[in-house]
Structures are given as C-alpha cells and as structure tokens.
Design a protein around this motif. Sequence first.
Motif, PDB file in Angstrom:
ATOM      1  N   THR A  74       0.803  -1.232   0.000  1.00 33.72           N
ATOM      2  CA  THR A  74       0.000   0.000   0.000  1.00 33.72           C
ATOM      3  C   THR A  74       0.830   1.274   0.000  1.00 33.72           C
ATOM      4  O   THR A  74       0.315   2.342  -0.293  1.00 33.72           O
ATOM      5  N   GLY A  75       2.096   1.171   0.402  1.00 28.57           N
ATOM      6  CA  GLY A  75       2.950   2.346   0.536  1.00 28.57           C
ATOM      7  C   GLY A  75       2.776   3.079   1.854  1.00 28.57           C
ATOM      8  O   GLY A  75       3.493   4.038   2.129  1.00 28.57           O
ATOM      9  N   HIS A  76       1.850   2.643   2.694  1.00 23.30           N
ATOM     10  CA  HIS A  76       1.596   3.321   3.970  1.00 23.30           C
ATOM     11  C   HIS A  76       2.809   3.263   4.896  1.00 23.30           C
ATOM     12  O   HIS A  76       3.496   2.240   4.955  1.00 23.30           O
ATOM     13  N   ALA A  77       3.043   4.365   5.594  1.00 24.10           N
ATOM     14  CA  ALA A  77       4.091   4.403   6.618  1.00 24.10           C
ATOM     15  C   ALA A  77       3.632   3.544   7.782  1.00 24.10           C
ATOM     16  O   ALA A  77       2.505   3.695   8.262  1.00 24.10           O
ATOM     17  N   LYS A  78       4.502   2.645   8.250  1.00 23.22           N
ATOM     18  CA  LYS A  78       4.148   1.732   9.326  1.00 23.22           C
ATOM     19  C   LYS A  78       4.899   2.007  10.621  1.00 23.22           C
ATOM     20  O   LYS A  78       4.524   1.482  11.663  1.00 23.22           O
ATOM     21  N   ALA A  79       5.974   2.773  10.557  1.00 23.27           N
ATOM     22  CA  ALA A  79       6.754   3.069  11.768  1.00 23.27           C
ATOM     23  C   ALA A  79       7.449   4.411  11.607  1.00 23.27           C
ATOM     24  O   ALA A  79       7.924   4.747  10.529  1.00 23.27           O
ATOM     25  N   PRO A  80       7.504   5.181  12.709  1.00 20.81           N
ATOM     26  CA  PRO A  80       8.201   6.468  12.665  1.00 20.81           C
ATOM     27  C   PRO A  80       9.707   6.258  12.494  1.00 20.81           C
ATOM     28  O   PRO A  80      10.198   5.158  12.743  1.00 20.81           O
ATOM     29  N   PRO A  81      10.400   7.251  12.016  1.00 17.31           N
ATOM     30  CA  PRO A  81       9.990   8.642  11.958  1.00 17.31           C
ATOM     31  C   PRO A  81       9.121   9.005  10.757  1.00 17.31           C
ATOM     32  O   PRO A  81       8.650  10.132  10.674  1.00 17.31           O
ATOM     33  N   ALA A  82       8.886   8.102   9.836  1.00 18.32           N
ATOM     34  CA  ALA A  82       8.023   8.430   8.691  1.00 18.32           C
ATOM     35  C   ALA A  82       6.562   8.425   9.126  1.00 18.32           C
ATOM     36  O   ALA A  82       6.122   7.521   9.831  1.00 18.32           O
ATOM     37  N   VAL A  83       5.824   9.428   8.700  1.00 20.66           N
ATOM     38  CA  VAL A  83       4.389   9.490   8.963  1.00 20.66           C
ATOM     39  C   VAL A  83       3.601   9.593   7.657  1.00 20.66           C
ATOM     40  O   VAL A  83       2.388   9.451   7.660  1.00 20.66           O
ATOM     41  N   VAL A  84       4.293   9.821   6.566  1.00 21.42           N
ATOM     42  CA  VAL A  84       3.690   9.921   5.243  1.00 21.42           C
ATOM     43  C   VAL A  84       4.119   8.696   4.440  1.00 21.42           C
ATOM     44  O   VAL A  84       5.286   8.289   4.483  1.00 21.42           O
ATOM     45  N   GLY A  85       3.199   8.127   3.701  1.00 20.17           N
ATOM     46  CA  GLY A  85       3.494   6.949   2.897  1.00 20.17           C
ATOM     47  C   GLY A  85       4.324   7.268   1.656  1.00 20.17           C
ATOM     48  O   GLY A  85       4.666   8.422   1.397  1.00 20.17           O
ATOM     49  N   ILE A  86       4.627   6.220   0.916  1.00 27.30           N
ATOM     50  CA  ILE A  86       5.373   6.357  -0.339  1.00 27.30           C
ATOM     51  C   ILE A  86       4.503   5.859  -1.487  1.00 27.30           C
ATOM     52  O   ILE A  86       3.538   5.124  -1.282  1.00 27.30           O
ATOM     53  N   GLU A  87       4.850   6.278  -2.677  1.00 29.87           N
ATOM     54  CA  GLU A  87       4.072   5.933  -3.863  1.00 29.87           C
ATOM     55  C   GLU A  87       4.224   4.453  -4.202  1.00 29.87           C
ATOM     56  O   GLU A  87       5.279   3.860  -4.018  1.00 29.87           O
ATOM     57  N   THR A  88       3.143   3.870  -4.718  1.00 29.32           N
ATOM     58  CA  THR A  88       3.171   2.493  -5.204  1.00 29.32           C
ATOM     59  C   THR A  88       2.960   2.505  -6.714  1.00 29.32           C
ATOM     60  O   THR A  88       2.409   3.461  -7.268  1.00 29.32           O
ATOM     61  N   TYR A  89       3.388   1.417  -7.366  1.00 29.17           N
ATOM     62  CA  TYR A  89       3.276   1.318  -8.818  1.00 29.17           C
ATOM     63  C   TYR A  89       2.704  -0.041  -9.204  1.00 29.17           C
ATOM     64  O   TYR A  89       2.922  -1.037  -8.509  1.00 29.17           O
ATOM     65  N   LYS A  90       2.018  -0.069 -10.310  1.00 27.70           N
ATOM     66  CA  LYS A  90       1.437  -1.312 -10.818  1.00 27.70           C
ATOM     67  C   LYS A  90       2.544  -2.211 -11.367  1.00 27.70           C
ATOM     68  O   LYS A  90       3.445  -1.746 -12.079  1.00 27.70           O
ATOM     69  N   VAL A  91       2.450  -3.502 -11.033  1.00 31.79           N
ATOM     70  CA  VAL A  91       3.407  -4.495 -11.511  1.00 31.79           C
ATOM     71  C   VAL A  91       2.634  -5.598 -12.233  1.00 31.79           C
ATOM     72  O   VAL A  91       1.603  -6.059 -11.743  1.00 31.79           O
ATOM     73  N   THR A  92       3.136  -6.004 -13.396  1.00 32.64           N
ATOM     74  CA  THR A  92       2.548  -7.123 -14.129  1.00 32.64           C
ATOM     75  C   THR A  92       3.662  -8.082 -14.536  1.00 32.64           C
ATOM     76  O   THR A  92       4.825  -7.686 -14.651  1.00 32.64           O
ATOM     77  N   VAL A  93       3.278  -9.336 -14.722  1.00 29.82           N
ATOM     78  CA  VAL A  93       4.209 -10.339 -15.237  1.00 29.82           C
ATOM     79  C   VAL A  93       3.621 -10.851 -16.542  1.00 29.82           C
ATOM     80  O   VAL A  93       2.500 -11.355 -16.572  1.00 29.82           O
ATOM     81  N   GLU A  94       4.384 -10.670 -17.609  1.00 25.55           N
ATOM     82  CA  GLU A  94       3.929 -11.072 -18.937  1.00 25.55           C
ATOM     83  C   GLU A  94       5.072 -11.722 -19.701  1.00 25.55           C
ATOM     84  O   GLU A  94       6.185 -11.187 -19.728  1.00 25.55           O
ATOM     85  N   ASN A  95       4.778 -12.843 -20.324  1.00 30.29           N
ATOM     86  CA  ASN A  95       5.749 -13.520 -21.181  1.00 30.29           C
ATOM     87  C   ASN A  95       7.107 -13.701 -20.500  1.00 30.29           C
ATOM     88  O   ASN A  95       8.155 -13.449 -21.093  1.00 30.29           O
ATOM     89  N   GLY A  96       7.092 -14.092 -19.233  1.00 29.30           N
ATOM     90  CA  GLY A  96       8.331 -14.358 -18.515  1.00 29.30           C
ATOM     91  C   GLY A  96       9.114 -13.129 -18.143  1.00 29.30           C
ATOM     92  O   GLY A  96      10.336 -13.200 -17.942  1.00 29.30           O
ATOM     93  N   GLU A  97       8.433 -11.981 -18.004  1.00 25.67           N
ATOM     94  CA  GLU A  97       9.116 -10.750 -17.659  1.00 25.67           C
ATOM     95  C   GLU A  97       8.256  -9.927 -16.692  1.00 25.67           C
ATOM     96  O   GLU A  97       7.041  -9.865 -16.824  1.00 25.67           O
ATOM     97  N   VAL A  98       8.927  -9.287 -15.712  1.00 23.78           N
ATOM     98  CA  VAL A  98       8.249  -8.451 -14.736  1.00 23.78           C
ATOM     99  C   VAL A  98       8.300  -7.006 -15.233  1.00 23.78           C
ATOM    100  O   VAL A  98       9.381  -6.506 -15.571  1.00 23.78           O
TER     101      VAL A  98
END
Length: 103
Positions: A74-98
């Motif tokens: 999810t990118g959510h911050a789970k422990a301080p000192p971070a309180v803001v999450g990080i960006e997530t990206y879509k991942v797909t696996v196609e034809n033997g490649e990520v």
Amino acid sequence: MTDRISAGSPEAIPVGGIKALAVNNRRVLVCRLEDGFYAVADECSHDYAPISTGRLKGDEIECPRHGARFDIRTGHAKAPPAVVGIETYKVTVENGEVFVEVD
C-alpha cells in the motif's frame, strides 16, 4: 504518460528479494512476496534517502537510515519517523518478464 519498464525475469527476484530500478529520474523498488510482485518509490518519505539498501521484513521495507518502515503493498508508513506513505506502482508479469508502470 505512463512508462513501462522491465525488472527482468521473475526468477531474478527471489521471494523476499528486492531490486532497485531507475525510471526517468525516479527510483523504484520492486519487491517479491509469496503472493507476487510489488513496486514502491525507492525513497523514504522522512528524509528522501533510498530504501533499497534496507531490509524487506515480511511485507514491510525498512529504511536503513532511521528505521522507518513502509508497507510494500500500500505504501503506507508503518513506523516512525516516517508518517507519510510512499508511492506504489502497478506491476505485471507477462511472457516471462516483470514490468513496472510509472506515471
């Protein structure tokens, strides 16, 4: 515009493993769990340091600088000192490649 970048073959990232990529001046971290691949920004929201040199513990990546942790699903911050999450990206696996899609 969305960029699609290859992270290589699924076998190149073992379960519990991570791989850092650079996509158009962005750092991206690809992680593999038992249930699949996930990608997040390779940048701690606390001090903008790369988190790719940290450790993946379960479904959380720990920043090596100050111990902040982020949920790689999810990118959510789970422990301080971070309180803001990080960006997530879509991942797909196609034809033997990520692939990661970055806006």
